[in-house]
Design a protein around this motif. Structure first.
Motif, short mmCIF file in Angstrom:
data_model
loop_
_atom_site.label_atom_id
_atom_site.label_comp_id
_atom_site.label_asym_id
_atom_site.label_seq_id
_atom_site.Cartn_x
_atom_site.Cartn_y
_atom_site.Cartn_z
N VAL A 1 0.87 -1.27 0.21
CA VAL A 1 0.05 -0.21 0.17
C VAL A 1 0.73 1.19 0.05
CG1 VAL A 1 -0.33 -0.10 2.52
CG2 VAL A 1 -1.80 1.28 1.22
N ASN A 2 2.07 1.04 0.63
CA ASN A 2 2.80 2.62 0.75
C ASN A 2 3.43 2.68 -0.67
OD1 ASN A 2 5.82 3.65 1.39
ND2 ASN A 2 4.24 4.30 3.01
N ASP A 3 3.89 1.68 -1.21
CA ASP A 3 4.25 1.91 -2.73
C ASP A 3 3.27 2.32 -3.54
OD1 ASP A 3 6.84 1.04 -2.09
OD2 ASP A 3 6.43 -1.02 -2.39
N ALA B 1 0.68 4.16 -2.73
CA ALA B 1 0.59 5.55 -2.53
C ALA B 1 1.65 6.41 -3.21
CB ALA B 1 0.42 5.85 -0.91
N ASN B 2 2.92 6.05 -3.03
CA ASN B 2 4.10 6.76 -3.48
C ASN B 2 4.20 6.72 -5.21
OD1 ASN B 2 5.19 8.29 -1.41
ND2 ASN B 2 6.26 6.17 -0.87
N LEU C 1 1.77 9.30 -6.46
CA LEU C 1 2.12 10.71 -6.22
C LEU C 1 3.02 10.99 -7.09
CD1 LEU C 1 2.22 10.70 -2.40
CD2 LEU C 1 1.07 12.35 -3.77
#
Lengths: 273, 273, 273
Positions: A25-27, A29-30, A33
């Motif tokens: 999930v963090n990847d 999100a990034n 962006l």
């Protein structure tokens, strides 16, 4: 023009609602962006309809599917569809358990997805719907090769015609097809498979690209697939001695962050069949 | 002295209990380690009171709010308050859904927070409490600028007076205020907004700084805000050609890891109003 | 030979089922890919038995334990055991709350684990079973040192004899023991404690190594512990000025990605007692 697709994302900064797994999930999100979009993660049944309403695209990923979020996926998907937002499904692990297979099929029955993106095993699992006696390892081989390319193209076009969604099958050769046309894409690196979540990231990118390019979703999805593969190539070219999959993970996202339309246009390797 | 605030964290190694979202949780853990604190993540209703009791600060973040963790947030917050531990609220997305807005307001009604940290839209949502008919886009503009600085400062001081919590509003200009004094902070880089979770990380840092600097929480919170902004500046200065938001993400945490009191003291750009 | 253990992982590409915490799950997935294994994360009660059946090892980690996943852990563990798959327990935070302590003990009562890996405080918590009046800070000191090494070795051997699992206690000195033999390992760097999740990663590695080296699990577990420590050393040697714990996090995984059998064999620092 892929260049225009990319620039439309950067200019419109689409807000993308993600109901996704907690592994990558963090990847996700990034990478949203990095491509010029903006992410929101929200999976509680009590808010997904409202959240998806303020977004311009929805990305549903069943990578860590659980009973709490299945109703959220259904609610969000229906709300997004009612608003004419593009909705993407990433059927992670469909075929690996009945829960995943049945949930993915139910989602496809109840929601009209804009794009379904997965590997060939997952996509074949979805294709072998109820009443169809073929298993997941049926006629079309799991890996798309130059040898089976014709039949693989026919398969994804047929599936798109049946379900109404653009089908994106990724692997050594990527296919992005609607009922009539299929982009055959040869970007990417085999080492991308050693980084968890490149598929999840790509699904999120297709949602952003579709959201920013309404009415042109097939080309937008193909542009996103080329973008991810090209980022894999550029990221790999920046690897230093001693670097491994963790460095590669960052360098791919960085390549997306720095991608411009001209670089994408020039680096994209595809034909339309 | 911000230098003392930083050194108190490194010397006391405060254990911080986090009930936070699954998007940025890994960065929150690593940034707490980087600043000299120690993280624990625990969100099950059955253990949060015990866990918070062995910690010295609590950080509540509603970024991926769900029905399972709301009772955990309330229980942990009340337990921490009873123990006089600093409690931080990061009302991620307050205003974006009724669930988030109402949960954030309920948390503020039932728990006396030490610090509330968010962007201006989130903080304004909290300010417009029940009985207040103003929406979230009311009088104070969403972005703090040199032009509206006076009224923004008055707004955060008023809100702090009303709720009793230090209010930290972050953006191009950051404000950290209690009822009487407001730190106006001009550290940071616009590119920080391209990395998911810098706000979540900052909220965790304020919890660590408040825990290690009891009785001096306003200055501690301001020090943490300067620390994050300065880390954004230092991290950016280490960017190489081809680097993007993924490299930047690591470089900011690394800058916090390597920060010493003197560097923070010299690099902090603020005035007290 | 540790070299053979490593090569067996790379050659057999074991699929590892992880029920793990959401803090470090991405690193767990990437470290499994780095060592040559393949990860699946699945924690819903409705699919864990099926998922574990298609894997060759199971890794259970209670780092963000919650009521929803406890039944999943029990079901998956029993299913894996019935299939003779290696099952690893990482009792993160056992001793910090009754929920964690009781769940960890229940898991050990109901599942025959192949390996239990934790720090000494966690392992001591497990050792002090029901009916045992010793607290977690009893006779054996929490940190293994050259001074208390003899008694620490006796403790882990006794515990392994009692529970039937290989016990891996990691810290400045690592111990990996069955009832009769104990590997005493002196790889690693103190800075590894500043990166969240190195323990979680190691537990996942032990599952992969045990899965690829059936009938030789003690040596396989010791090889994995040496691998992690050596990766910490190699990763640290690649640190540049300004790098901190975020860079270190990546460099360790990269070192595992690039590790070959000969490097592991030469770099491993251990004795068998």
């Amino acid at each position: 023009m892929f260049k225009t697709c990319l620039e439309n994302v950067r200019n419109s900064v689409p807000l993308i609602h993600n109901i996704t797994n907690y592994v990558t999930v963090n990847d996700v999100a990034n990478v949203l962006l990095a491509c010029g979009a903006s992410p929101i993660m929200a999976d509680d049944e009590g808010e997904v309809e409202e959240i998806t309403a303020i977004c311009s695209g929805l990305n549903i990923n069943i990578g860590t599917l659980n009973s709490r979020t299945i109703p959220s996926m259904l609610k969000a998907g229906k709300a997004a569809q009612a608003l004419n937002h593009p909705v993407v499904l990433d059927p992670v692990g469909a075929g690996a358990s009945a829960l995943r297979t049945e949930t993915a099929r139910r989602l496809i029955r109840e929601i009209r997805f804009t794009i379904v993106r997965g590997n060939m095993s997952e996509i074949k699992t979805l294709a072998a719907g109820s009443g169809n006696t073929r298993g997941v390892d049926a006629s079309v081989e799991d890996v798309v090769t130059e040898e089976n390319l014709e039949s693989a193209i026919a398969f994804v076009k047929d599936l798109s015609a049946r379900d109404g969604a653009i089908v994106a099958v990724t692997g050594a050769i990527d296919l992005v097809a609607d009922a009539k046309r299929c982009y055959v894409i040869r970007n990417g690196r085999p080492e991308m498979g050693k980084v968890t979540g490149t598929g999840c990231q790509l699904s999120a990118l297709t949602a952003a690209y579709a959201a920013a390019n309404p009415g042109n979703c097939l080309e937008a999805a193909a542009a996103a697939v080329c973008l991810m593969g090209l980022a894999g190539e550029i990221g790999f070219s920046r690897m230093a001695p001693g670097d491994g999959n963790a460095a590669y993970r960052s360098r791919m996202i960085d390549a997306i962050y720095n991608m411009d339309g001209q670089t994408l246009e020039r680096g994209a390797k595809y034909e339309v069949r």
